[in-house]
Write an enzyme that holds these catalytic residues in place. Structure first.
Site, PDB file in Angstrom:
ATOM      1  N   HIS A   9      56.738  31.322  56.288  1.00  0.00           N
ATOM      2  CA  HIS A   9      57.151  31.163  54.886  1.00  0.00           C
ATOM      3  C   HIS A   9      58.662  31.389  54.729  1.00  0.00           C
ATOM      4  O   HIS A   9      59.317  31.984  55.590  1.00  0.00           O
ATOM      5  CB  HIS A   9      56.394  32.140  53.990  1.00  0.00           C
ATOM      6  CG  HIS A   9      56.647  33.577  54.328  1.00  0.00           C
ATOM      7  ND1 HIS A   9      57.785  34.256  53.916  1.00  0.00           N
ATOM      8  CD2 HIS A   9      55.932  34.464  55.061  1.00  0.00           C
ATOM      9  CE1 HIS A   9      57.752  35.494  54.364  1.00  0.00           C
ATOM     10  NE2 HIS A   9      56.633  35.656  55.080  1.00  0.00           N
ATOM     11  N   GLY A  10      59.192  30.950  53.613  1.00  0.00           N
ATOM     12  CA  GLY A  10      60.605  31.157  53.319  1.00  0.00           C
ATOM     13  C   GLY A  10      60.922  32.620  53.037  1.00  0.00           C
ATOM     14  O   GLY A  10      60.036  33.425  52.716  1.00  0.00           O
ATOM     15  N   THR A  12      61.742  36.037  51.428  1.00  0.00           N
ATOM     16  CA  THR A  12      61.295  36.614  50.162  1.00  0.00           C
ATOM     17  C   THR A  12      62.205  37.767  49.747  1.00  0.00           C
ATOM     18  O   THR A  12      63.028  38.246  50.536  1.00  0.00           O
ATOM     19  CB  THR A  12      59.857  37.158  50.275  1.00  0.00           C
ATOM     20  OG1 THR A  12      59.861  38.293  51.153  1.00  0.00           O
ATOM     21  CG2 THR A  12      58.897  36.094  50.781  1.00  0.00           C
ATOM     22  N   VAL A  13      62.003  38.211  48.515  1.00  0.00           N
ATOM     23  CA  VAL A  13      62.771  39.353  48.001  1.00  0.00           C
ATOM     24  C   VAL A  13      62.542  40.578  48.880  1.00  0.00           C
ATOM     25  O   VAL A  13      63.485  41.289  49.248  1.00  0.00           O
ATOM     26  CB  VAL A  13      62.381  39.649  46.544  1.00  0.00           C
ATOM     27  CG1 VAL A  13      63.048  40.950  46.063  1.00  0.00           C
ATOM     28  CG2 VAL A  13      62.786  38.490  45.637  1.00  0.00           C
ATOM     29  N   TRP A  14      61.301  40.825  49.257  1.00  0.00           N
ATOM     30  CA  TRP A  14      61.020  42.002  50.097  1.00  0.00           C
ATOM     31  C   TRP A  14      61.622  41.866  51.482  1.00  0.00           C
ATOM     32  O   TRP A  14      61.989  42.858  52.097  1.00  0.00           O
ATOM     33  CB  TRP A  14      59.512  42.240  50.176  1.00  0.00           C
ATOM     34  CG  TRP A  14      58.968  42.954  48.962  1.00  0.00           C
ATOM     35  CD1 TRP A  14      59.643  43.251  47.810  1.00  0.00           C
ATOM     36  CD2 TRP A  14      57.648  43.470  48.790  1.00  0.00           C
ATOM     37  NE1 TRP A  14      58.823  43.901  46.927  1.00  0.00           N
ATOM     38  CE2 TRP A  14      57.597  44.049  47.505  1.00  0.00           C
ATOM     39  CE3 TRP A  14      56.509  43.486  49.591  1.00  0.00           C
ATOM     40  CZ2 TRP A  14      56.444  44.643  47.008  1.00  0.00           C
ATOM     41  CZ3 TRP A  14      55.352  44.070  49.098  1.00  0.00           C
ATOM     42  CH2 TRP A  14      55.323  44.652  47.820  1.00  0.00           C
ATOM     43  N   ARG A  58      53.640  33.276  48.714  1.00  0.00           N
ATOM     44  CA  ARG A  58      54.864  32.879  49.408  1.00  0.00           C
ATOM     45  C   ARG A  58      54.634  31.718  50.370  1.00  0.00           C
ATOM     46  O   ARG A  58      55.536  30.914  50.581  1.00  0.00           O
ATOM     47  CB  ARG A  58      55.491  34.073  50.131  1.00  0.00           C
ATOM     48  CG  ARG A  58      54.654  34.784  51.184  1.00  0.00           C
ATOM     49  CD  ARG A  58      55.355  36.087  51.567  1.00  0.00           C
ATOM     50  NE  ARG A  58      54.736  36.819  52.671  1.00  0.00           N
ATOM     51  CZ  ARG A  58      53.770  37.718  52.537  1.00  0.00           C
ATOM     52  NH1 ARG A  58      53.272  37.980  51.329  1.00  0.00           N
ATOM     53  NH2 ARG A  58      53.301  38.379  53.594  1.00  0.00           N
ATOM     54  N   GLU A  82      48.997  37.272  56.836  1.00  0.00           N
ATOM     55  CA  GLU A  82      49.763  38.187  57.672  1.00  0.00           C
ATOM     56  C   GLU A  82      48.890  39.386  58.049  1.00  0.00           C
ATOM     57  O   GLU A  82      47.863  39.664  57.416  1.00  0.00           O
ATOM     58  CB  GLU A  82      51.017  38.649  56.918  1.00  0.00           C
ATOM     59  CG  GLU A  82      51.952  39.568  57.694  1.00  0.00           C
ATOM     60  CD  GLU A  82      52.466  38.960  59.008  1.00  0.00           C
ATOM     61  OE1 GLU A  82      51.625  38.749  59.909  1.00  0.00           O
ATOM     62  OE2 GLU A  82      53.682  38.747  59.125  1.00  0.00           O
TER      63      GLU A  82
END
Length: 208
Positions: A9-10, A12-14, A58, A82
């Site tokens: 996935h691209g 992420t904020v985390w 995501r 995940e």
């Protein structure tokens, strides 16, 4: 021949905050979406029969950015999630290291010895990843399939294809956001790794 295009996935904020995600989610950043669109441009001429994603938002957002205007069926399946990290999810790695240094060290350096307080062990993830791979091969004897998943899951798939022990899990190419791994499966079920953690499409961003 069956070709599996496996993508993380691209960003992420985390990811930017160095927080552990696991089954929990955070929003894909604009940078992550740009990377996904760049990958979409790179694979625009590949006729994908289907896109498999995890149940995390995501991966869905990333898959849609890659597909663009193409109408490709998207299938959500928890097999592609995940690794579940239990109470670590949402916490920064530095917080975890202060509280559980030995367990975190085992996670990154001794996966076979890692014992989660909650969530999955690496052995459990290995079983799930094998099931996911076998499911794809059963359903699709040929063609091109896109899978959007997660970094540790993809590393486990590579470890399985390389027929290695869990101790070797981390000894593959780093799985950057939207990196592309391509597996070719012949009619006898033999699997060849054609690309591993390839992020060269990210260099295209400036021109998009």
């Amino acid at each position: 021949m069956l070709y599996l295009y496996i993508v993380r996935h691209g960003q992420t904020v985390w990811n930017t905050e160095k927080r552990m995600q696991g089954l929990q989610d955070s929003k894909v950043t604009e940078k992550g979406l740009r990377h996904a669109r760049a990958l979409g441009e790179r694979v625009k001429d590949i006729d994908f029969e289907r896109i498999y994603i995890s149940t995390s938002k995501r991966t869905e957002d990333t898959a849609k950015a890659i597909a663009g205007t193409r109408d490709i069926p998207i299938v959500k399946d928890a097999l592609f999630c995940e690794m579940a990290l239990g109470e670590w999810e949402g916490k920064k790695q530095e917080e975890i290291e202060k509280a559980e240094q030995e367990r975190l060290h085992a996670y990154f350096h001794q996966p076979a010895a890692y014992e989660p307080a909650a969530g999955e062990s690496f052995a459990e993830l290995e079983t799930r990843a094998k099931e996911a791979l076998h499911m794809l091969i059963r359903r699709h004897s040929s063609g091109h399939i896109l899978v959007v998943s997660h970094s540790v899951f993809i590393l486990m798939l590579l470890n399985i294809v390389k027929q290695r022990e869990l101790t070797e899990l981390w000894n593959s190419s780093y799985i950057h956001d939207t990196s592309l791994t391509v597996l070719a499966v012949d009619e006898n079920g033999n699997i060849t790794i054609e690309k591993e953690g390839d992020g060269s499409h990210r260099d295209m961003i400036a021109s998009l």
